[in-house]
Design a protein around this motif. Structure first.
Motif, PDB file in Angstrom:
ATOM      1  N   ALA A 288       2.165  10.467  -0.016  1.00 58.95           N
ATOM      2  CA  ALA A 288       1.507  10.700  -1.297  1.00 58.95           C
ATOM      3  C   ALA A 288       2.440  11.411  -2.281  1.00 58.95           C
ATOM      4  O   ALA A 288       2.487  11.070  -3.461  1.00 58.95           O
ATOM      5  CB  ALA A 288       0.215  11.488  -1.104  1.00 58.95           C
ATOM      6  N   PHE A 289       3.217  12.385  -1.793  1.00 55.27           N
ATOM      7  CA  PHE A 289       4.165  13.099  -2.662  1.00 55.27           C
ATOM      8  C   PHE A 289       5.174  12.138  -3.272  1.00 55.27           C
ATOM      9  O   PHE A 289       5.525  12.232  -4.451  1.00 55.27           O
ATOM     10  CB  PHE A 289       4.892  14.200  -1.874  1.00 55.27           C
ATOM     11  CG  PHE A 289       6.009  13.661  -1.029  1.00 55.27           C
ATOM     12  CD1 PHE A 289       7.309  13.655  -1.495  1.00 55.27           C
ATOM     13  CD2 PHE A 289       5.741  13.109   0.224  1.00 55.27           C
ATOM     14  CE1 PHE A 289       8.339  13.118  -0.721  1.00 55.27           C
ATOM     15  CE2 PHE A 289       6.761  12.581   0.996  1.00 55.27           C
ATOM     16  CZ  PHE A 289       8.062  12.578   0.528  1.00 55.27           C
TER      17      PHE A 289
ATOM     18  N   ARG B  22      -2.963   9.518  -2.849  1.00 59.12           N
ATOM     19  CA  ARG B  22      -3.579   9.044  -1.608  1.00 59.12           C
ATOM     20  C   ARG B  22      -4.615   7.948  -1.906  1.00 59.12           C
ATOM     21  O   ARG B  22      -4.689   6.943  -1.196  1.00 59.12           O
ATOM     22  CB  ARG B  22      -4.217  10.205  -0.843  1.00 59.12           C
ATOM     23  CG  ARG B  22      -3.195  11.062  -0.105  1.00 59.12           C
ATOM     24  CD  ARG B  22      -3.842  12.073   0.840  1.00 59.12           C
ATOM     25  NE  ARG B  22      -4.641  13.060   0.138  1.00 59.12           N
ATOM     26  CZ  ARG B  22      -4.150  14.165  -0.438  1.00 59.12           C
ATOM     27  NH1 ARG B  22      -2.861  14.420  -0.381  1.00 59.12           N
ATOM     28  NH2 ARG B  22      -4.951  15.017  -1.043  1.00 59.12           N
TER      29      ARG B  22
ATOM     30  N   GLN C 134      -1.638  14.734  -5.721  1.00 66.02           N
ATOM     31  CA  GLN C 134      -1.548  14.122  -4.386  1.00 66.02           C
ATOM     32  C   GLN C 134      -2.826  13.372  -4.012  1.00 66.02           C
ATOM     33  O   GLN C 134      -2.763  12.331  -3.367  1.00 66.02           O
ATOM     34  CB  GLN C 134      -1.236  15.197  -3.346  1.00 66.02           C
ATOM     35  CG  GLN C 134       0.076  15.884  -3.614  1.00 66.02           C
ATOM     36  CD  GLN C 134       1.104  15.664  -2.538  1.00 66.02           C
ATOM     37  OE1 GLN C 134       0.815  15.110  -1.494  1.00 66.02           O
ATOM     38  NE2 GLN C 134       2.313  16.093  -2.809  1.00 66.02           N
TER      39      GLN C 134
END
Length: 172
Positions: free
Chosen positions: A24-25, A52, A48
């Motif tokens: 996600a980062f 996601r 984040q």
């Protein structure tokens, strides 16, 4: 962050695999790159949790519904995610569309070309694909050069209604 998803392809320098929620980062950084926003569009991913959700509703759904999707490519030595590359299903196209993006720090090294070659070889063989499209904004000359180096040929211009832009369509 290590690349630890399901491996799709390997090249001389890259591991190409399915994206995981742990990236996600990376997705957050990639989709907020000014070049992504200019050429692909703002996906309104600001944290984040948004990243996601993008992974869950984009690549994960595509893997399940189509048998393909966007993959992360990583340096096979340092194991850091550098970009994405994969096939996308567009409702207005009769064949899959290849898409790709790379973080600015890794550009101009031939890595996107290498990732695209790896994905095309793996997915075309695995899925029996005879035709693949590429949709590129008219001003994205670097992407046009890359897709032509991959052997794609220009076929037509498409007006993208949602973003009011002209897209060049290439096919291979």
């Amino acid at each position: 962050m290590n690349c630890k998803g399901t491996l799709v392809a390997q090249t001389e320098r890259l591991n190409i695999r399915k994206v995981t929620l742990a990236e996600a980062f990376f997705i957050l950084e990639l989709v907020n790159d000014p070049d992504w926003i200019r050429h692909i569009g703002d996906r309104n991913i600001h944290n984040q949790a948004d990243a996601r959700e993008f992974i869950e509703n984009g690549p994960f759904v595509s893997y399940q519904q189509n048998g393909y999707g966007l993959y992360v490519f990583c340096d096979n030595r340092k194991n850091r995610p550098m970009g994405i590359c994969g096939m996308l299903k567009r409702p207005f196209l009769d064949h899959p569309n290849i898409g790709y993006a790379i973080l600015p720090a890794f550009r101009r090294r031939g890595l996107t070309l290498e990732a695209c070659n790896g994905v095309l070889q793996a997915d075309c063989k695995r899925l029996g694909l005879k035709t693949v499209h590429a949709m590129i904004s008219a001003e994205n000359t670097q992407s046009i050069n890359l897709i032509e180096r991959l052997g794609f040929k220009y076929t037509k211009i498409v007006q993208h209604q949602a973003e009011d832009t002209m897209l060049f369509t290439y096919s291979k």
